[in-house]
Design an enzyme around this catalytic site. Structure first.
Site, PDB file in Angstrom:
ATOM      1  N   GLU B  51      -7.967   7.785   7.873  1.00 38.73           N
ATOM      2  CA  GLU B  51      -9.109   8.657   8.169  1.00 38.73           C
ATOM      3  C   GLU B  51      -8.706  10.122   8.242  1.00 38.73           C
ATOM      4  OE1 GLU B  51      -8.490   5.745   9.635  1.00 38.73           O
ATOM      5  OE2 GLU B  51     -10.311   4.550   9.404  1.00 38.73           O
ATOM      6  N   HIS B 120     -14.631  -0.223  20.448  1.00 35.19           N
ATOM      7  CA  HIS B 120     -15.656  -0.291  19.402  1.00 35.19           C
ATOM      8  C   HIS B 120     -17.068  -0.084  19.939  1.00 35.19           C
ATOM      9  CE1 HIS B 120     -12.303  -1.933  17.154  1.00 35.19           C
ATOM     10  NE2 HIS B 120     -13.015  -1.942  16.051  1.00 35.19           N
TER      11      HIS B 120
HETATM   12  C1  LIG Z   1      -8.431   3.407  12.234  1.00 34.98           C
HETATM   13  C2  LIG Z   1      -9.313   2.291  11.840  1.00 34.98           C
HETATM   14  N1  LIG Z   1     -10.044   2.389  10.707  1.00 34.98           N
HETATM   15  C3  LIG Z   1     -10.850   1.380  10.326  1.00 34.98           C
HETATM   16  C4  LIG Z   1     -10.945   0.244  11.071  1.00 34.98           C
HETATM   17  C5  LIG Z   1     -11.862  -0.891  10.649  1.00 34.98           C
HETATM   18  N2  LIG Z   1     -11.053  -2.050  10.254  1.00 34.98           N
HETATM   19  C6  LIG Z   1     -10.780  -3.049  11.106  1.00 34.98           C
HETATM   20  S1  LIG Z   1      -9.735  -4.169  10.454  1.00 34.98           S
HETATM   21  C7  LIG Z   1      -9.654  -3.339   8.987  1.00 34.98           C
HETATM   22  C8  LIG Z   1      -8.812  -3.862   7.883  1.00 34.98           C
HETATM   23  C9  LIG Z   1      -7.394  -3.965   8.292  1.00 34.98           C
HETATM   24  O1  LIG Z   1      -6.620  -4.424   7.235  1.00 34.98           O
HETATM   25  P1  LIG Z   1      -5.115  -4.835   7.452  1.00 34.98           P
HETATM   26  O2  LIG Z   1      -4.387  -3.771   8.185  1.00 34.98           O
HETATM   27  O3  LIG Z   1      -4.571  -5.230   6.128  1.00 34.98           O
HETATM   28  O4  LIG Z   1      -5.191  -6.102   8.426  1.00 34.98           O
HETATM   29  P2  LIG Z   1      -5.846  -7.541   8.128  1.00 34.98           P
HETATM   30  O5  LIG Z   1      -7.261  -7.478   8.606  1.00 34.98           O
HETATM   31  O6  LIG Z   1      -5.760  -7.807   6.688  1.00 34.98           O
HETATM   32  O7  LIG Z   1      -5.060  -8.492   8.953  1.00 34.98           O
HETATM   33  C10 LIG Z   1     -10.441  -2.197   9.030  1.00 34.98           C
HETATM   34  C11 LIG Z   1     -10.621  -1.252   7.917  1.00 34.98           C
HETATM   35  C12 LIG Z   1     -10.196   0.186  12.265  1.00 34.98           C
HETATM   36  N3  LIG Z   1     -10.257  -0.881  13.075  1.00 34.98           N
HETATM   37  N4  LIG Z   1      -9.380   1.202  12.616  1.00 34.98           N
END
Ligand SMILES: Cc1ncc(C[n+]2csc(CCOP(=O)(O)OP(=O)(O)O)c2C)c(N)n1
Ligand SMILES: [Mg+2]
Lengths: 330, 319
Positions: B51, B120
């Site tokens: 971000e 959240h």
């Molecule tokens: C800083 C931030 N941006 C966006 C989100 C929304 N979000 C929650 S989980 C996620 C995906 C995370 O992907 P990854 O790190 O690959 O973990 P996975 O869910 O695949 O285990 C996003 C974009 C967040 N929680 N925190």
């Protein structure tokens, strides 16, 4: 995919392996139950399941001591259980009860058990990485050989805190493991569309530390990579980046109706590489486990989870007024 | 007029504005199929979860002739980009003596009620109001969402659109023809004469429900929705309080240094309005705590129509 750890598992730790299998299956059954109870409305908010990735948490935590510390992500149930969290208190937290780990204040995305070195699941992608690096600094200052482990996703590996923390840890030679769970997606986004390299581990070179790619569905491969990294860290040689290639079987969250870009065939293909079935079959082939014993183990796990649900259902909800407690330490 | 949801009204505003202005493009950590299909993957990009970087990228592209639209998802994730928001976006036009324009729209959902706990469930608009150099909107209906978001996109400054996640599914009438709702113009959602209720976002709806309840008891409540937090329609709020002599503010955020505190100041600092006040103003806000997960805890923290009714009664009883 290049896998640096293709060696056959070593079997001189029979009982340990059985415990690892038990831990993986506990995570699987816990997640199945959490998903069901979420759909049924007994668990609220949002739940991210770890099904399919159990070998990562278990393989790494099997290489740790109780007083080593870990930090988790939004997909945190598996890390908690692998580090030895109590099923009752975990389930009670998901149920929003007073007896839960966080007295009902945290829920699925925020379970911690500081008594076992589990510094918390975290709702902010990459939010935990600097924090657990701080645990690594504390371990270094203390000088008793403890290590700290950061679990995070492929998505988190693109965030600033990952790069900033790993650079500091490398420079200060902190006793750290950075464990990337590359499940090929971050929510609805294809990881390959957001990374210029195919291996997150390759980034380690930029920080002057070892980077290892491991088959994240092979629990012994994960364990061996973690063990090597832990020895290195305890010896004061600094951090290691371990990338575990794995896959989540379920949607990003359990909320119905989300967009999921993943092809059915791909999901099916990864289900064929089930880390638990693979490990159990391996143990049976090696004569360390029988079909009967495996079924018995599973039945015990299901019973323990049933007990955890019962414990949760019988536990009171927190008093509404408790909402204003715990803002500050006394 | 067709009825569409609050969420759809936001998407429609985005699509219409992107259709008519080729300098617009969209960044978020996910790219919706709908937008990619319409505008292609050059203009609708899925970013890494970075971000801070993509907020700064928006600033740079804006200063170079583009009109970026950024969706942070939840306001929670914008906190990762605080340097770019606070030190850069809010100040860049001013600090460089107004040399370039920075037309950026930042969208983010706010609010609680979804059992997703402290990280959240946030409504931190007053943190941003405290900065000079950012405009911000907080729509409460599909009509306002579409009209305000269009104004935000057309504005030549950084504008944050705070969008209540409790309202995403709420439907309302939205004209098919192009229209905008100007920034800085409040809307009287219900006229009344005994007390002014300034309500924000979801609490506009709770406030209207409270007004219905009180009408049966013979109390006439005027419900004002500021719609924009910066600029704030001070004149409309003061005019209403001068008419009713009483002020209650309902906000899903906590009270401390909040939008509610600002609105009270707007009223009490003005000699003429202050003179008309019959009783001290009253705030009906969330408790000043991080938002807890368990339903009973969370519901205890947030105000609803019953709390608003009680707050209004308190003000009426005071004189
Ligand atoms: C800083 C931030 N941006 C966006 C989100 C929304 N979000 C929650 S989980 C996620 C995906 C995370 O992907 P990854 O790190 O690959 O973990 P996975 O869910 O695949 O285990 C996003 C974009 C967040 N929680 N925190
Ligand atoms: Mg991922």
């Amino acid at each position: 995919m290049t896998l640096t750890t293709e060696k056959q598992p070593r079997f001189h730790r029979d009982s340990k392996q059985l415990e690892m299998l038990r831990s993986m299956q506990t995570i699987r059954r816990f997640e199945e139950r959490a998903s069901d109870d979420y759909q049924a409305g007994a668990i609220y908010g949002v739940v991210h399941c770890y099904i399919g990735e159990e070998a990562v948490a278990v393989g790494v935590c099997a290489a740790l001591n109780r007083d080593d510390q870990i930090i988790s992500t939004h997909r945190g149930h598996g890390h908690c259980l692998a580090k030895g969290a109590d099923l009752n208190r975990m389930m009670a937290e998901l149920y929003g009860r007073q007896t839960g780990y966080c007295k009902g204040k945290g829920g699925s995305m925020h379970i911690a058990d500081f008594s076992i070195g589990m510094l918390g699941a975290n709702g902010i992608v990459a939010g935990g990485i600097p924090i657990v690096t701080g645990a690594g600094l504390a371990a270094q200052l203390e000088g008793k050989g403890r290590v700290a482990v950061s679990f995070f996703g492929d998505g988190a590996s693109n965030a600033g805190p990952f790069h900033e923390s790993i650079n500091i840890a490398a420079t200060w030679k902190l006793p750290m493991l950075y464990v990337c769970e590359n499940n090929l997606y971050s929510a609805g986004t294809i990881a390959a569309d957001t990374l210029a390299l195919s291996d997150v581990a390759a980034r380690a070179a930029g920080y002057g530390i070892p980077g290892v790619v491991v088959d994240g569905n092979d629990v012994m491969a994960v364990y061996e990579a973690a063990e090597a990294a832990v020895s290195r860290a305890r010896a004061g040689q600094g951090p290691t980046l371990i990338e575990c290639k794995t896959y989540r079987w379920r949607g990003h969250t359990e909320r119905p109706g989300q967009e999921d870009p993943r092809p059915k065939e791909e999901i099916e293909e990864w289900r064929q590489r089930d880390p638990i079935n693979r490990f159990a079959t391996n143990l049976i082939d090696q004569g360390l486990l029988t079909e009967d014993a495996w079924q018995k183990m599973d039945a015990e796990i299901l019973a323990a989870i049933e007990d955890a649900v019962k414990f949760s259902e019988e536990s009171p909800f927190p008093e509404p007024e408790a909402a204003v407690e715990d803002i500050f330490a006394d | 007029m067709p009825k569409i949801s609050y969420a759809q009204a936001g998407t429609d505003a985005l699509i219409e504005e992107m259709q008519q202005d080729a300098t617009t493009f969209h960044l978020a950590t996910s790219a919706s199929d709908e937008l990619v299909k319409e505008f292609g993957s050059d203009r609708v990009r899925a970013t890494p979860i970075a971000e801070g970087a993509f907020t700064g990228i928006a600033i740079g592209a804006a200063g170079s002739g583009y009109r970026p639209i950024i969706n942070w998802g939840m306001i929670t994730f914008s906190f990762v980009a605080m340097d770019q928001i606070v030190n850069q976006a809010a100040k860049i036009h001013y600090m460089f003596g107004g040399q370039a324009k920075f037309p950026i729209t930042f969208r983010a959902s706010v609010g609680g009620g979804r059992r997703v706990a402290a990280q959240h469930s946030q409504s931190p608009y007053s943190m941003f109001m405290n900065l000079a150099g950012l405009k911000m909107i907080l729509p409460s209906t599909p009509y306002d969402m579409k009209g305000l978001l269009k104004s935000a996109i057309r504005d030549d400054n950084p504008v944050i659109s705070f969008e209540s996640n409790r309202l995403m599914g709420v439907e309302g009438e939205v004209p098919e023809e192009d229209y905008t709702v100007p920034l800085g113009v409040a809307d009287i959602k219900r006229e009344g004469s005994d007390v002014t209720l300034v309500a924000l976002a979801w609490l506009v709806h709770e406030g209207l429900a409270a007004a219905e309840i009180l009408e049966k008891a013979g109390v006439s409540v005027e419900v004002i929705d500021p719609r924009s937090l910066v600029p704030m329609d001070e004149a409309a709020i003061r005019a209403s309080v001068q008419k009713t002599g009483r002020l209650v503010i309902a906000d899903e955020a906590g009270p401390t240094a909040g939008a509610s505190a600002e609105i009270i100041t707007v009223v009490t600092e003005d000699r003429e309005t202050f003179a008309k006040l019959k009783t001290p103003p009253k705030r009906v806000c969330a408790l000043h705590v991080p938002i807890p997960y368990s339903p009973g805890l969370e519901d205890h923290v947030f105000p609803d129509r019953d709390n608003i009714v009680a707050g209004i009664r308190e003000v009426l009883d005071a004189g």
